[in-house]
Design a protein around this motif. Structure first.
Motif: not given
Length: 456
Positions: A431-446
């Motif tokens: 879960l820790l690894c998957c949450a880190a990956v999801a955070g990168l994919v779902l992060r907002p961008d400009r």
């Protein structure tokens, strides 16, 4: 790519502006919430006693229970796609939802007759088939009756009412087990009667296709270039030509090819992929309660009250979390909920055995659901066209449920081979690894900070 947009108009967010009145919740949301409340009383009565009934009364191994628990979650995932597509195709979400609720109600009395792994698996598969049929059409009715900017609050209200039933169900099971000589049979019988009441409320009080025609939010739109949506998802009542066409039935039926074409939308792919990734390491409720019982030494007579603790927290936080997601971004709240679940895993693994262990774990478990269960479908409002809303909800819901099905099978096998501690530790690390990956994919961008519901 990020989960959804913060779609409050600029006029309401400036530093010198007064905040507008709280958005009114559509009546259909409240009625569907009532249906879910009643149905969840029925379902959670069974869910609360099922783990202990299977493991202690029928003597199932953790692997056998994991298989059944996986079936319980996995079958509904596969059927969601069918239910979502059919609801969009016939343009009658109430009909499909009613069929799903009805099938689940019919299966409750059959639990009285099922005593083997095969029989129980068949009954649970049919019951979950009903859940799969109803979930996407029900959520589509909620989504289409609510402005895009307030989806989180609307789903929060529905989930709060749904969770009130989840809170009352285990309590009812506890009282029945305490009073009845043949407690499990009594629980299954009462559950069937309550489920029938939920179906009646749906049939009598939820508006059908004709009553709801033209009452959605915004015009029906097609996917635009780059996976976004074009004009029409502005959060106002749909009165344009597209909305009228959807209401009078002049549109051709939705085809499977159109539903599958939703996968071309980058944001929907991101949602579905991250929901599946996180679902692979999300231990099912039943395993969490069994682990908590063993870790904290909870007596068998109190086991059915463990889901009640989760439900109380979920009930209290569902609406605030939905409103918070509308304001600060649904991706933030969604990922924060999974981090709360990770903390609950850590407490189960390493916290000392104190009186606070049970309430802390249940509080984190309920917070996880409040931050994710309604936020995920709310995120799709600005991504999926109205006429394909149920199909889009089904795609994301199916990806998550299939992943949780695999997780149930995996943790059941790991528990059988290595014990409960190593099984949960593996899930926590995943879960820790998957949450880190999801955070990168779902992060907002400009470039994507503009709202999807404005003309581009």
């Amino acid at each position: 790519m990020y989960l959804t947009d913060r779609s409050a108009p600029p006029a309401d967010t400036g530093p010198g502006r007064r905040r507008g009145p709280r958005p009114r919740i559509a009546p259909v949301v409240l009625v569907l919430g009532t249906v879910s409340l009643i149905t969840d009383i029925s379902s959670e009565m069974v869910t609360a006693v099922l783990p202990l009934y299977l493991v202690t009364t029928l003597g199932f191994s953790p692997l056998a229970f994991g298989t059944l628990d996986g079936v319980y979650n996995g079958v509904s995932a596969l059927v969601q796609l069918t239910g979502g597509h059919l609801a969009d195709r016939v343009r009658d979400h109430k009909l499909l939802a009613g069929l799903g609720y009805g099938l689940s109600a019919l299966c409750k009395p059959l639990l009285l007759l099922a005593g083997s792994l095969g029989a129980l698996g068949t009954v649970l598969a049919l019951e979950r088939t009903g859940k799969g049929l109803r979930t996407a059409p029900r959520d589509a009715m909620i989504s289409l009756s609510t402005p895009v900017a307030h989806q989180g609050r609307a789903f929060g209200v529905h989930r709060a009412m749904d969770t009130a039933g989840a809170m009352l169900g285990p309590l009812a099971a506890f009282l029945i087990l305490s009073a009845a000589a043949d407690g499990y049979d009594a629980v299954f019988g009462v559950s069937a009667c309550v489920a029938v009441l939920g179906v009646l409320v749906l049939v009598l009080f939820v508006p059908g296709r004709r009553a709801a025609a033209g009452g959605g939010v915004g015009d029906a739109v097609a996917p635009g270039p780059g996976g976004g949506t074009g004009p029409g998802l502005s959060g106002t009542t749909g009165t344009g030509p597209a909305a009228q066409a959807a209401g009078d039935g002049s549109r051709p039926p939705v085809r499977v090819r159109e539903a599958l074409a939703l996968l071309r939308l980058p944001r929907l792919r991101a949602l579905a992929g991250c929901a599946a990734l996180l679902g692979l390491t999300t231990v099912s409720d039943a395993f969490v309660y069994l682990l908590l019982q063993r870790r904290a030494g909870v007596g068998a007579e109190w086991f059915t009250l463990l889901p009640l603790g989760t439900a109380v927290v979920f009930l209290l936080l569902a609406v605030p979390m939905g409103a918070l997601a509308d304001r600060i971004g649904r991706h933030v709240v969604f990922l924060a909920g999974h981090l709360g679940l990770l903390l609950a895993y850590a407490l189960l693994l390493w916290a000392p055995d104190t009186a606070l262990l049970v309430p802390l774990v249940l509080a984190l478990h309920g917070t996880f659901y409040a931050a994710t269960d309604g936020v995920l479908p709310a995120a799709l409002a600005g991504v999926v066209p109205e006429r394909l809303r149920a199909s889009g909800l089904a795609i994301v819901g199916t990806s998550q449920a299939l992943a949780r099905f695999c997780c149930s099978l995996g943790i059941g096998a790991a528990w059988t081979l290595w014990g409960d501690g190593p099984a949960l530790a593996g899930s926590a690390l995943g879960l820790l690894c998957c949450a880190a990956v999801a955070g990168l994919v779902l992060r907002p961008d400009r470039p994507d900070r503009r709202t999807d519901n404005r003309p581009s």
